[in-house]
Design a protein around this motif. Sequence first.
Motif, PDB file in Angstrom:
ATOM      1  N   ASP A 151       0.827  -1.217   0.000  1.00 46.97           N
ATOM      2  CA  ASP A 151       0.000   0.000   0.000  1.00 46.97           C
ATOM      3  C   ASP A 151       0.859   1.265   0.000  1.00 46.97           C
ATOM      4  OD1 ASP A 151      -2.360  -1.450   0.051  1.00 46.97           O
ATOM      5  OD2 ASP A 151      -2.306  -1.655   2.256  1.00 46.97           O
ATOM      6  N   LEU A 152       2.127   1.185  -0.466  1.00 49.19           N
ATOM      7  CA  LEU A 152       3.010   2.359  -0.485  1.00 49.19           C
ATOM      8  C   LEU A 152       2.422   3.442  -1.391  1.00 49.19           C
ATOM      9  CD1 LEU A 152       5.825   3.579   0.269  1.00 49.19           C
ATOM     10  CD2 LEU A 152       6.651   2.630  -1.912  1.00 49.19           C
ATOM     11  N   PRO A 153       2.183   4.648  -0.818  1.00 45.36           N
ATOM     12  CA  PRO A 153       1.629   5.740  -1.636  1.00 45.36           C
ATOM     13  C   PRO A 153       2.634   6.157  -2.735  1.00 45.36           C
ATOM     14  CG  PRO A 153       1.374   6.183   0.705  1.00 45.36           C
ATOM     15  CD  PRO A 153       2.306   5.023   0.614  1.00 45.36           C
ATOM     16  N   GLY A 154       2.063   6.643  -3.846  1.00 45.84           N
ATOM     17  CA  GLY A 154       2.907   7.112  -4.956  1.00 45.84           C
ATOM     18  C   GLY A 154       2.720   6.247  -6.178  1.00 45.84           C
ATOM     19  N   ASP A 155       3.838   5.900  -6.824  1.00 41.90           N
ATOM     20  CA  ASP A 155       3.782   5.092  -8.032  1.00 41.90           C
ATOM     21  C   ASP A 155       3.300   3.688  -7.693  1.00 41.90           C
ATOM     22  OD1 ASP A 155       4.812   7.225  -9.481  1.00 41.90           O
ATOM     23  OD2 ASP A 155       6.893   6.645  -9.037  1.00 41.90           O
ATOM     24  N   PRO A 156       2.747   2.965  -8.700  1.00 40.50           N
ATOM     25  CA  PRO A 156       2.343   1.580  -8.466  1.00 40.50           C
ATOM     26  C   PRO A 156       3.503   0.778  -7.904  1.00 40.50           C
ATOM     27  CG  PRO A 156       1.516   2.343 -10.569  1.00 40.50           C
ATOM     28  CD  PRO A 156       2.414   3.408 -10.074  1.00 40.50           C
ATOM     29  N   VAL A 157       3.205  -0.053  -6.922  1.00 40.25           N
ATOM     30  CA  VAL A 157       4.267  -0.734  -6.192  1.00 40.25           C
ATOM     31  C   VAL A 157       5.058  -1.666  -7.089  1.00 40.25           C
ATOM     32  CG1 VAL A 157       2.836  -2.659  -5.426  1.00 40.25           C
ATOM     33  CG2 VAL A 157       4.778  -1.912  -4.009  1.00 40.25           C
ATOM     34  N   LEU A 158       4.399  -2.301  -8.095  1.00 39.23           N
ATOM     35  CA  LEU A 158       5.141  -3.176  -9.010  1.00 39.23           C
ATOM     36  C   LEU A 158       6.145  -2.373  -9.855  1.00 39.23           C
ATOM     37  CD1 LEU A 158       2.392  -5.671 -10.245  1.00 39.23           C
ATOM     38  CD2 LEU A 158       4.266  -6.114  -8.653  1.00 39.23           C
ATOM     39  N   GLU A 159       5.730  -1.182 -10.297  1.00 40.63           N
ATOM     40  CA  GLU A 159       6.661  -0.344 -11.075  1.00 40.63           C
ATOM     41  C   GLU A 159       7.819   0.112 -10.204  1.00 40.63           C
ATOM     42  OE1 GLU A 159       4.709   2.895 -12.926  1.00 40.63           O
ATOM     43  OE2 GLU A 159       3.264   1.647 -14.041  1.00 40.63           O
ATOM     44  N   VAL A 160       7.539   0.406  -8.947  1.00 37.94           N
ATOM     45  CA  VAL A 160       8.606   0.824  -8.032  1.00 37.94           C
ATOM     46  C   VAL A 160       9.606  -0.310  -7.866  1.00 37.94           C
ATOM     47  CG1 VAL A 160       9.148   1.519  -5.676  1.00 37.94           C
ATOM     48  CG2 VAL A 160       7.146   2.488  -6.833  1.00 37.94           C
ATOM     49  N   ALA A 161       9.094  -1.543  -7.670  1.00 37.52           N
ATOM     50  CA  ALA A 161       9.985  -2.689  -7.487  1.00 37.52           C
ATOM     51  C   ALA A 161      10.831  -2.927  -8.730  1.00 37.52           C
ATOM     52  CB  ALA A 161       9.145  -3.927  -7.154  1.00 37.52           C
ATOM     53  N   THR A 162      10.192  -2.852  -9.894  1.00 35.23           N
ATOM     54  CA  THR A 162      10.940  -3.073 -11.154  1.00 35.23           C
ATOM     55  C   THR A 162      12.049  -2.027 -11.328  1.00 35.23           C
ATOM     56  OG1 THR A 162       8.975  -4.032 -12.174  1.00 35.23           O
ATOM     57  CG2 THR A 162      10.728  -3.283 -13.651  1.00 35.23           C
ATOM     58  N   GLN A 163      11.738  -0.782 -11.020  1.00 32.55           N
ATOM     59  CA  GLN A 163      12.731   0.281 -11.169  1.00 32.55           C
ATOM     60  C   GLN A 163      13.908   0.098 -10.215  1.00 32.55           C
ATOM     61  OE1 GLN A 163      11.006   4.149 -11.220  1.00 32.55           O
ATOM     62  NE2 GLN A 163      12.957   5.231 -11.366  1.00 32.55           N
ATOM     63  N   ILE A 164      13.575  -0.377  -8.973  1.00 31.31           N
ATOM     64  CA  ILE A 164      14.667  -0.622  -8.006  1.00 31.31           C
ATOM     65  C   ILE A 164      15.579  -1.728  -8.524  1.00 31.31           C
ATOM     66  CG2 ILE A 164      15.155  -1.495  -5.692  1.00 31.31           C
ATOM     67  CD1 ILE A 164      12.605  -0.072  -4.754  1.00 31.31           C
ATOM     68  N   ARG A 165      14.984  -2.758  -9.117  1.00 35.78           N
ATOM     69  CA  ARG A 165      15.775  -3.865  -9.646  1.00 35.78           C
ATOM     70  C   ARG A 165      16.661  -3.396 -10.816  1.00 35.78           C
ATOM     71  NH1 ARG A 165      17.713  -7.894  -7.959  1.00 35.78           N
ATOM     72  NH2 ARG A 165      17.430  -9.031  -9.905  1.00 35.78           N
ATOM     73  N   GLU A 166      16.077  -2.616 -11.713  1.00 36.93           N
ATOM     74  CA  GLU A 166      16.810  -2.225 -12.914  1.00 36.93           C
ATOM     75  C   GLU A 166      17.910  -1.211 -12.614  1.00 36.93           C
ATOM     76  OE1 GLU A 166      13.841  -0.802 -15.557  1.00 36.93           O
ATOM     77  OE2 GLU A 166      13.171  -2.810 -16.182  1.00 36.93           O
ATOM     78  N   LYS A 167      17.616  -0.278 -11.730  1.00 39.51           N
ATOM     79  CA  LYS A 167      18.574   0.797 -11.499  1.00 39.51           C
ATOM     80  C   LYS A 167      19.625   0.450 -10.469  1.00 39.51           C
ATOM     81  CE  LYS A 167      18.888   5.777 -10.758  1.00 39.51           C
ATOM     82  NZ  LYS A 167      18.146   7.015 -10.545  1.00 39.51           N
ATOM     83  N   TRP A 168      19.207  -0.235  -9.348  1.00 30.20           N
ATOM     84  CA  TRP A 168      20.172  -0.487  -8.269  1.00 30.20           C
ATOM     85  C   TRP A 168      20.520  -1.964  -8.122  1.00 30.20           C
ATOM     86  CZ3 TRP A 168      16.392   3.361  -7.617  1.00 30.20           C
ATOM     87  CH2 TRP A 168      16.890   4.662  -7.454  1.00 30.20           C
ATOM     88  N   GLY A 169      19.754  -2.856  -8.792  1.00 29.17           N
ATOM     89  CA  GLY A 169      20.028  -4.292  -8.705  1.00 29.17           C
ATOM     90  C   GLY A 169      19.812  -4.882  -7.324  1.00 29.17           C
ATOM     91  N   LEU A 170      18.913  -4.332  -6.555  1.00 29.72           N
ATOM     92  CA  LEU A 170      18.680  -4.791  -5.172  1.00 29.72           C
ATOM     93  C   LEU A 170      17.544  -5.810  -5.132  1.00 29.72           C
ATOM     94  CD1 LEU A 170      18.834  -1.319  -3.350  1.00 29.72           C
ATOM     95  CD2 LEU A 170      20.669  -2.990  -3.620  1.00 29.72           C
TER      96      LEU A 170
END
Length: 918
Positions: free
Chosen positions: A70-89
């Motif tokens: 329920d994290l406010p802001g961007d869709p949580v799946l898009e946030v997770a994908t971006q974290i994976r692509e940019k920081w590899g975490l």
Amino acid sequence: MNALQPADTPSDQFLGRRILAAGPDSRRMSDFIACLKHLELFGEPSPKTSRELFLRLEENAPDLVFLDVDLPGDPVLEVATQIREKWGLPVLFSGGAAALAKIPRSCLSLPFGYLATPYQPLELQRLVETALYAANLEKQAQQADQFRQDAEARYHLLADNVSDVIFTMDLNLRYTYVSPSMKRVRGYEPEELIGKTILDMVTPESRNELISRFESHMQLEASGAADPRRVQMLETEVYRKDGTTVWIESRVSFLRDEHSRPVGVIGINREITERRNMVDQLRESEEKFRALAERCPFAILIYQNDYWVYVNPAAEAISGYLREEFYRMRFWEIVHPDYRPLVRDRGNQRQAGQVAPPVYDFKIVHKTGRVIWVSLSGSSLMYKGKPAGFITIIDISERKATEAALMKSEARYRTILQSIEEAYFEVDLHGNFTFFNDKLCHFSGYAKEDMLGENYRRYMDTENAGLLRDFFYRISGTGDPSPPVAFSFFQKDGNISYLELTASLLKDDTGKPSGFRGVARDITDRVRAEKHRQKLEAQLRHAQKMEAIGTLAGGIAHDFNNILQAINGYAQLLLLDKPAGHPDTKKLGQIREAGERAGRLIQQLLTFSRKMEGRPRLLCLNHEVRQAEDLLRQMVPKMITIKLTLDTDLRKVAADPLHIEQILLNLGSNAADAMPDGGRLIIETRNVELDRQFCKEHVYVVPGSYVLLTVSDTGVGMNATTAAHIFDPFFTTKAAGKGTGMGLASVYGIVKNLEGYILCHSEPDKGSAFDIYLPAAAETESHDDEAMAEMAPRGGTETILVVDDEAAIRETAGEMLAHYGYTVLFAENGEAALEIFRYRKSDIRLVIMDISMPGMGGYQCLREMRAEHPTAKIIIASGYATAEHAREATELGASGFIGKPYRISDLISTVREVLDQA
């Protein structure tokens, strides 16, 4: 298990790891954070929105991220994908079962994961450990892949850029890999050779050698005696794609399987065509050297460790020693004792590989004891791997004898060159001095070191340099010596001298022109004498010209006087007959004034021709200059400054003051015209003595004491052409109507009448100066300085005979005399005058007679009349009113002299004065 029940001891996966949880404030988030704290995994505030999360990650990325679904802001799946692509975490989701059900199952497995509420510390611990382990594996895999890519890149970089060819083959000698450098070496693209056998690409000779070597190695492998690490070297001639051949050097070894059995061939090819050629050339060169050395006419020798190690037959012929004898001798033993230290020292330098003078001459002793001059040319070399000396020797005994004779000849030649009066020189094709004798230095004033290597153009102006250049061009073009040429040059002290040059072409040993040689004679004295002669001739021609012009001007003035006599005479007579106020008086006055102006012009011509003299007296020029200064200041523009420089102890001269004033005013007027924008007019006086040297420079000048009057200006000046004509009558540079051109002509005539000299110095833009030399008068001289006062004419009744060949003059003179009461008789020539005089001599009281008449001239007629009547009173009339004419007439018995054209007052006064004489 309670939610806060302590978990097992955290594994090493937890040590030093940072976990970041992001989500809104909620009971679920509070329980999750409490669980993280229980596991000692939480140490920083949790981001509340996706924006805050990204900012935190930019600042300092953690090892793992928990995302509340329920994290406010961007869709949580898009946030997770971006974290994976940019920081590899690794990313783990947390939330309720209903919320997690909305996430695709593919996003809930590693590298993602999830944790549903309620949270259990043990479950959280295992999930984190699993995620971190998976992330570590993933990182290691990425690093391994990067290492592989880097290794492949380095290999391809090496294989693609190495100049040698890297290849692999199967056991049938078919290519399985070829590096790109094959294109450069043999012209093939690598893919063109894959699957093809090397045996089809080598020359027949190399193919046989290659097959033989390969079969031999395969047999060795089969025997089990082969060293698996051995590398084979072979040289092969192969075909290029274009059909040409190259030589390659191959380093090859077998490719082996895990049992060390050969499965293929790997190798490196290097092109050695150039090296093979060099080896062939070296072999050929060695053969040629031996052939050359053995047949060479000069000695070739090699020494090492002080002994000869090679000697050719020519060395035997020059020295008299056999080759076998040489090999037992040290290299300096055949040298003359006087030169042994020198030769031995230089020879040791070559043996040590050091630099020694390559060429020098010395003496050797022939086996027979005869001394021979030789020339050695030496260098160092490596002989059988050690430094050695290589020399060539030629017999120069004959050359030395020739040189000695030549030196003797050159000594004689140099003695002659230094003894002759002419300058000898040699220059190259560019005109640079390469040799000259001391006489050239004597002529120029320069030392040898100042001239050697310098160009002749340095010592002369552009005009003379061009003259010499053309002179050398003619010689170079024809190849023949050129006629002499004279030119001027600058000496070191700045003076100008003159040389006469003869030259011829110099050629080198091949017959090509290499420069010029020549002889120069000093003709300075001759040139100066010639210039002086030309100057004197010019002065003489000028004087003769002025004399001729003066004679012409006098003749013109005489004839013009006769014409003016009628004009002026009748004008005066008509004016005498007209009462005041008569309407014709003004017109007649203008005629008289015009006639008088013409008369003054005639007077100027007569002055120039020196047939009209003034009334000279002793005077000081300084006084006359100061008198004329006032007139000059009124006459010249105010922007012109007048400066006087007068000698205080000035001698006197005999001259008419009016003439001196006329000189100063004429010269001052001309100077003012030459300075339209202002300037200085300078008048100077001083005593001078003109010696014989000055008179040599000015052919018409007589030595003696003079007073010099100089009038100079700072005006525009004159060129030589203008200056040559300034004293000519009617010559002027002024515009029409601005001058008659008689000013300087009058000045010239006045100076000549005074037996003086006038010189002009002028250059364009440098002003002009007139030097007037007037003879200094002796203090004992005396001159009448009283002018006759003009009196009103007084007539008479006597009978007067007027003799003149011009009817108009006779008539005007007769009417003038008749107007004053005289009886007038007329005669048109001397013969008629004598006849009338003889017939009526008792009645004729006075004769007025022109001296220049056709037939019997006036002087002859005068003598005849005086013979008839010794007391007869006769007045001589002439347009040449000079003291000489008056004196001559007086000596012949004339009672008076009068100049024409007649002025009534002068004529009547003179007639009355003569008639009244006792």
